[in-house]
Each structure stands twice: as C-alpha cells, then as structure tokens.
Scaffold this active site. Structure first.
Site, PDB file in Angstrom:
ATOM      1  N   HIS A 260       0.836  -1.209   0.000  1.00 48.88           N
ATOM      2  CA  HIS A 260       0.000   0.000   0.000  1.00 48.88           C
ATOM      3  C   HIS A 260       0.869   1.257   0.000  1.00 48.88           C
ATOM      4  O   HIS A 260       0.666   2.168  -0.822  1.00 48.88           O
ATOM      5  CB  HIS A 260      -0.904  -0.013   1.235  1.00 48.88           C
ATOM      6  CG  HIS A 260      -1.787   1.179   1.361  1.00 48.88           C
ATOM      7  ND1 HIS A 260      -3.084   1.196   0.895  1.00 48.88           N
ATOM      8  CD2 HIS A 260      -1.568   2.420   1.900  1.00 48.88           C
ATOM      9  CE1 HIS A 260      -3.616   2.375   1.122  1.00 48.88           C
ATOM     10  NE2 HIS A 260      -2.726   3.139   1.745  1.00 48.88           N
ATOM     11  N   GLU A 261       1.850   1.292   0.893  1.00 45.76           N
ATOM     12  CA  GLU A 261       2.726   2.452   0.975  1.00 45.76           C
ATOM     13  C   GLU A 261       3.604   2.577  -0.269  1.00 45.76           C
ATOM     14  O   GLU A 261       3.974   3.686  -0.669  1.00 45.76           O
ATOM     15  CB  GLU A 261       3.601   2.361   2.228  1.00 45.76           C
ATOM     16  CG  GLU A 261       2.822   2.385   3.542  1.00 45.76           C
ATOM     17  CD  GLU A 261       2.023   3.664   3.710  1.00 45.76           C
ATOM     18  OE1 GLU A 261       2.495   4.724   3.254  1.00 45.76           O
ATOM     19  OE2 GLU A 261       0.925   3.604   4.298  1.00 45.76           O
TER      20      GLU A 261
END
Length: 358
Positions: A17-18
């Site tokens: 996600h990051e």
C-alpha cells in the site's frame, strides 16, 4: 509458523500500500523524505538522494513520509504544493496497489496453481430428481444466473450465498434474473427452496440444480479472478451495510489480531501444508481487497477522507479565489486518526480478550 506467515503477509500488504504512494509521489515530483519497511527502531538505513530507505525491527506495516504531507511546507516539491490531480493519484495509489495485489493473488490461485483444468461457472447444466425449480416457467438447462434479489451473481458460490441471505421480503421467494439465449429473463417471486437430493456424496439439501464448468484458459482464469475480486468488494459493502443497519455489531468486527488468528486457525485445520499455504494466500488476497475498499472510505485520516478534502479544497479555492489554511485539514485528519486509533485499540482489546476467554 502459520501465525508468523499470517503476520508477515498482513504486513506486506501494508508495505505494498505504501509502495503505491511512494511510486506515484516520485513520478509526480513530490519529495519523499523516507520510505520504511516495517515499524520501530531502524535496523538498516540508507540515504539515496533525498529519500531515506529504512528496514525496521518490528515486522508490521511500514510508511511513506512525504514532505508537507501533514503540515504546511515552503518546499515547492512538497505534497501540499502539488497539483490537485497529482494529490488524488498519490492518495488513491495505495488502495489501487492493494486491489491489484488481491486480483493477482486470486489469479495465481485460480488460474496458475489450481491444478485443475476447469473452473466453475453459474450456469445450469442439469437438475436433480425431485427438484421444484425446473420447468417452462422456471429454470432451464443453459440458464446463466445474472442476479438474485437485485444482487449480481459473479461466481457459482454467490448463488447459495444470496439465496441464504433472504434479501427478499418473502422467505424462500426471490427475484431471479437469468440470461437465456442471450436475453435477460426475470423470474419474479420465484420459489427456490432446498430439497433432499441424492448425490455422489449421499443425500444432501440442495436447490436441485447442477452447475457447469468451463475450460481453464488464460482468459477464463483472468475473468474468474476478476469476478472473485469484485465479489470481495461487494462483501465489504454488504458488511458495512449490516453495521450501519444494526444487523451486525461490535462483536462481529475484528482487527489485525482476529485476522491473524483466523488465518492461522484455517491453515492449521488444512489437510496438508500446501493447502494451508493456499488458504493463507487466499485470505491475503481477500484482506488486500478489503484494505483497498476500507482505505477509500470518506473518513478523515484515511486516504478516502484525504481525497475528499483535496476535492473540496480545490472547489472552494476555485470559487473564493482564496487559499485555505492547511492547518484546519491537518486538525481534521488528526482528530480522525485519534478516533481510528482508539477504535482499533478497542477492537484489538476485544480480540485479545476473546482469545484468552476461548
């Protein structure tokens, strides 16, 4: 081992996600001060250009720290100085990466490593004796289920799930739409109840119909993986609707502790190590899609809430020709983060209490 794998897979989803934020920020010219894998004190750090790359000692999560993300910065390459559409892309990219990850996992499970040459499809191939649904005014061989009580049918498993939800006002009676000879056919107030049928595994309660399969090809595997991904999105939506309507409560909500426990218990009850690993991978794909949807909810501190603020700020500034003070948005997200952390703490405490109580 399964608990460790569950924690690792869950953490990797956060890192992925990051990574979505990181890549799109770099491509958009936004300065990234640090990209970290995992949390806690650093065990490895390397400065490359303007970005510090870190690996930290607690194998959970990670983060992408952009310049001016949570405060006002004079840096022309800060997140706050970026064009509104670039901000939206950066904010949505994290959820997009989780969604893509879930889809690829489903494709790997169903299309690459399934070990079978066919895939199930929601098409009627025949009927069991004693069924009550076959006929000229009922279901016929070749009918493809399109929707049940207004909900789309994406996979074969959706049929029993939707029929069991009793979304219609009359128990056992449903509005069923099938595709027959290329046309949608509505079976209004159609009675579909389980009956005792003789199968290869003995007498079972079924809806009296047999479903067909399709050859496993690249195209059919991609479609099957996509249908499962969209079905997972629908499951998240139904769960949220149940929470809002009161059909589900706090006792039905789980956090990372319950997720890890569920994955571990499912793996341990699997027939073999390979089956356990497949189950862990399936749960990982399921959670990946869940994270994608939940992060896009318009709640302060979440990516969806930040995206809504970007849109509203852009519209207000375009109308008033005045720049809004970014500290107010920072306060809003700060309060939202406190509420979310408090809620997560409550859910985590509940999950841990249930483990010891059980």
């Amino acid at each position: 081992m399964y608990i460790f794998l569950a924690i690792l897979m869950f953490s990797l989803l956060i890192v992925i996600h990051e990574l979505g934020h990181f890549v799109t920020a770099k491509l958009s010219g936004v300065q990234v001060n640090e990209f970290s894998v995992f949390m806690g004190p650093a065990i490895f750090q390397k400065q490359k250009g303007e970005t510090l790359y870190s690996i930290r000692c607690i194998p959970f999560g990670g983060y992408c720290a952009m310049e001016g993300e949570d405060d006002d910065s004079d840096n022309p390459r800060s997140f706050g100085k970026a064009a509104w559409w670039k901000k939206l892309i950066i904010l949505v990219a994290g959820a997009a990466m989780n969604f893509l990850c879930g889809f690829l996992i489903f494709y790997f499970l169903f299309g690459v490593s399934s070990g079978v040459d066919v895939l199930p499809e929601p098409v009627i191939s025949g009927f069991y004796q004693g069924n009550t649904i076959e006929g000229a005014d009922g279901l016929q061989v070749g009918d493809e289920f399109y929707s049940i009580d207004g909900e789309r049918v994406y996979t074969s498993s959706n049929i029993s799930f939707l029929l069991g939800m009793n979304l219609s006002e009359k128990p056992g009676v449903h509005d069923v739409v099938v595709i027959r000879d290329g046309q949608k056919v509505l079976l209004d107030d159609f009675a579909m109840e389980q009956v005792d049928v003789q199968t290869e595994n003995g007498v079972q309660k079924l809806f009296g119909m047999k479903l067909s399969t399709q050859p496993r090809t690249f195209v059919s595997s991609m479609k099957y993986a996509w249908d499962n991904t969209i079905d997972t999105v629908r499951m998240v939506r139904i769960s949220l609707q149940m929470l809002i309507s009161g059909q589900a409560g706090l006792k039905d909500v789980g956090g990372p502790v319950m997720i890890v426990q569920t994955i571990s218990e499912t793996a341990e009850s699997s027939a073999s190590t390979s089956a356990a690993l497949r189950n862990i991978l399936y749960f990982t794909g399921f959670i990946a899609v869940n994270l994608a949807v939940m992060n896009l909810l318009p709640i302060p501190a979440l990516d969806g809430g930040r995206a809504v603020c970007v849109i509203l700020t852009t519209v207000v500034e375009a109308i008033t020709h005045k720049k809004l003070n970014p500290k107010y948005e920072a306060y809003l997200h700060g309060v939202g983060m406190i509420v979310l952390l408090g809620f997560m703490a409550l859910i985590t405490f509940k999950d841990i209490f249930n483990i010891f109580r059980g």
